[in-house]
Design a protein around this motif. Structure first.
Motif, PDB file in Angstrom:
ATOM      1  N   UNK A  20       1.058  -1.064   0.261  1.00 38.82           N
ATOM      2  CA  UNK A  20       0.019  -0.327   0.294  1.00 38.82           C
ATOM      3  C   UNK A  20       0.813   1.320   0.395  1.00 38.82           C
ATOM      4  N   UNK A  21       0.117   2.313  -0.572  1.00 36.13           N
ATOM      5  CA  UNK A  21       0.766   3.405  -0.697  1.00 36.13           C
ATOM      6  C   UNK A  21      -0.009   4.785  -0.350  1.00 36.13           C
ATOM      7  N   UNK A  22      -0.515   4.754   0.714  1.00 39.63           N
ATOM      8  CA  UNK A  22      -1.439   5.728   0.701  1.00 39.63           C
ATOM      9  C   UNK A  22      -1.286   7.015   1.167  1.00 39.63           C
TER      10      UNK A  22
ATOM     11  N   UNK B 194     -10.816   2.323  -2.072  1.00 39.67           N
ATOM     12  CA  UNK B 194      -9.334   2.466  -2.610  1.00 39.67           C
ATOM     13  C   UNK B 194      -9.286   4.363  -2.867  1.00 39.67           C
TER      14      UNK B 194
ATOM     15  N   UNK C 162      -6.119   8.326  -0.665  1.00 42.76           N
ATOM     16  CA  UNK C 162      -6.123   7.159  -1.580  1.00 42.76           C
ATOM     17  C   UNK C 162      -5.403   6.562  -1.213  1.00 42.76           C
ATOM     18  N   UNK C 163      -5.504   4.887  -0.965  1.00 44.44           N
ATOM     19  CA  UNK C 163      -4.564   3.978  -0.809  1.00 44.44           C
ATOM     20  C   UNK C 163      -3.247   2.867  -1.910  1.00 44.44           C
TER      21      UNK C 163
END
Lengths: 116, 175, 94
Positions: free
Chosen positions: B89-91, B118, B133-134
């Motif tokens: 994940x790249x929040x 998402x 955004x996730x």
């Protein structure tokens, strides 16, 4: 014909159940409250839609079908509102989402939860 | 008046669907309760274009279908991300500008973003949205602006409908 | 098949319950309770079909609406510490 409908509805219910389970796993695995909302979003949208679609195929044209459609309608209308209210309430007390800026660096699953 | 009628109609249809009785006494009770609710809503001053968006164009229905497809696609994406053992994940937080002109358009856009797994709208201030955004993919999907254009199209058609209706009324008055 | 769906929903409810118990912040718990409520609606609907009593769907319908109001009310309570009005506002506003 009835058999085809049955099989379709079973597939749909199974897909919905799988998405529910994935959402539940995501609720526990994701690191902070903002990313957990995405997992809850899976349950609230795809899980509900597919399970109810499966039930709808079982119900056929009846009162039950109308009530099932109403359930989907209400859930799809209310879930974004409560999710947004939750996110806004969390931000307004000072919780900041855990953010990764670099695109290529692998993410550590650090439990860096937002503070209350 | 139009909004009150629409509220009464919705309540009446809902009552008929849920009760399933067609005996005169029960029907009269149902009618009485519908009238009572419309009266209370009128006194609370909550009958307006926001509660009863009767002027929304028919374009909202294809939009719903498109939104369902979009929800499914991003749900599959988010599920795959969750199920991977490393969970890539790249929040991130995005700041978006909504191109719609009315408040209703902004709200439809913000709620559609939240409904899609998402992405979650964290804050909505006039036409500025803060979105969480996730992953990179969901963020890029949002930044491509497809959803924004769809909602703007629905809203634009709505405004067009209103303009046409107003012009027709004017023409009728002239005759 | 309904049994499988009911079991899947129950397991997910258990996961949501675990989050509600261990969740570090109060917002994790509210999120878990909200999801738990949505799953309850699903469970009621599935159980209605399992036992062949469509009247269960009415309960599910009402539960879906009550779940929404519950979440909003809890949130408002935690944000403003009162249900009647915003903090610092005069009485009379919502």
């Amino acid at each position: 014909m009835a058999l085809v409908l049955d099989i379709l509805s079973w597939i749909s219910i199974l897909i919905g159940a799988a998405f529910c389970l994935i959402g539940g796993i995501g609720l526990l695995r994701l690191p902070d409250v903002f990313s957990r909302m995405h997992a809850a979003g899976i349950v609230d949208t795809v899980g509900v839609v597919f399970i109810v679609l499966g039930l709808l195929l079982q119900a056929g044209w009846s009162m039950a079908a109308i009530k099932l459609l109403l359930i989907v309608f209400f859930v799809l209308y209310t879930s974004p509102v409560s999710t947004h209210a939750l996110a806004q309430a969390a931000v307004s007390v000072g919780a900041r989402p855990w953010v990764v800026d670099e695109d290529d660096e692998p993410t550590e699953k650090g439990d860096e939860s937002s503070k209350t | 008046m139009l909004h009150a009628l629409s509220l009464g109609l919705v309540l009446g249809v809902l009552w008929l669907l849920l009760s399933g009785y067609f005996v005169p006494l029960i029907l009269a009770l149902g009618l009485a309760s519908v009238v009572l609710v419309v009266f209370i809503a009128h006194r609370m001053d909550v009958i307006d274009h926001e509660g009863q968006p009767v002027h929304l164009s028919w374009r909202i229905f294809p939009y719903w279908l498109w939104l369902l497809k979009e929800i499914f696609v991003s749900a599959v994406h988010v599920s795959r991300v969750i199920l991977q053992p490393r969970m890539p994940i790249r929040p991130r937080m995005l700041n978006l500008k909504a191109t719609q002109h009315t408040e209703l358009g902004h709200v439809i856009y913000a709620n559609s973003i939240t409904l899609t797994p998402g992405t979650v709208t964290v804050e909505l201030d006039d036409d500025n949205l803060a979105v969480h955004a996730l992953t990179k993919e969901t963020a890029e999907g949002l930044e491509s602006g497809d959803m924004d254009r769809w909602v703007a199209a629905v809203e634009w058609e709505t405004q067009l409908d209103q303009l046409i209706a107003a012009r027709r009324a004017e023409l009728k008055k002239d005759e | 098949m309904f049994v499988a769906a009911a079991i899947a929903v129950l397991v997910t409810m258990l996961l949501a319950l675990i989050l509600a118990i261990k969740g570090p912040t109060v917002y994790d718990r509210i999120l878990a309770v909200n999801t738990f409520g949505t799953l309850t609606v699903l469970l009621i609907a599935v159980l209605g079909f399992l036992s062949g009593r469509p009247a269960f769907l009415d309960i599910g319908l009402v539960y879906a609406l009550i779940n929404f109001i519950t979440t909003i009310a809890i949130m408002k309570f935690f944000k403003y510490s009162r249900l009647g009005r915003h903090s610092g506002e005069d009485l009379g506003g919502l």
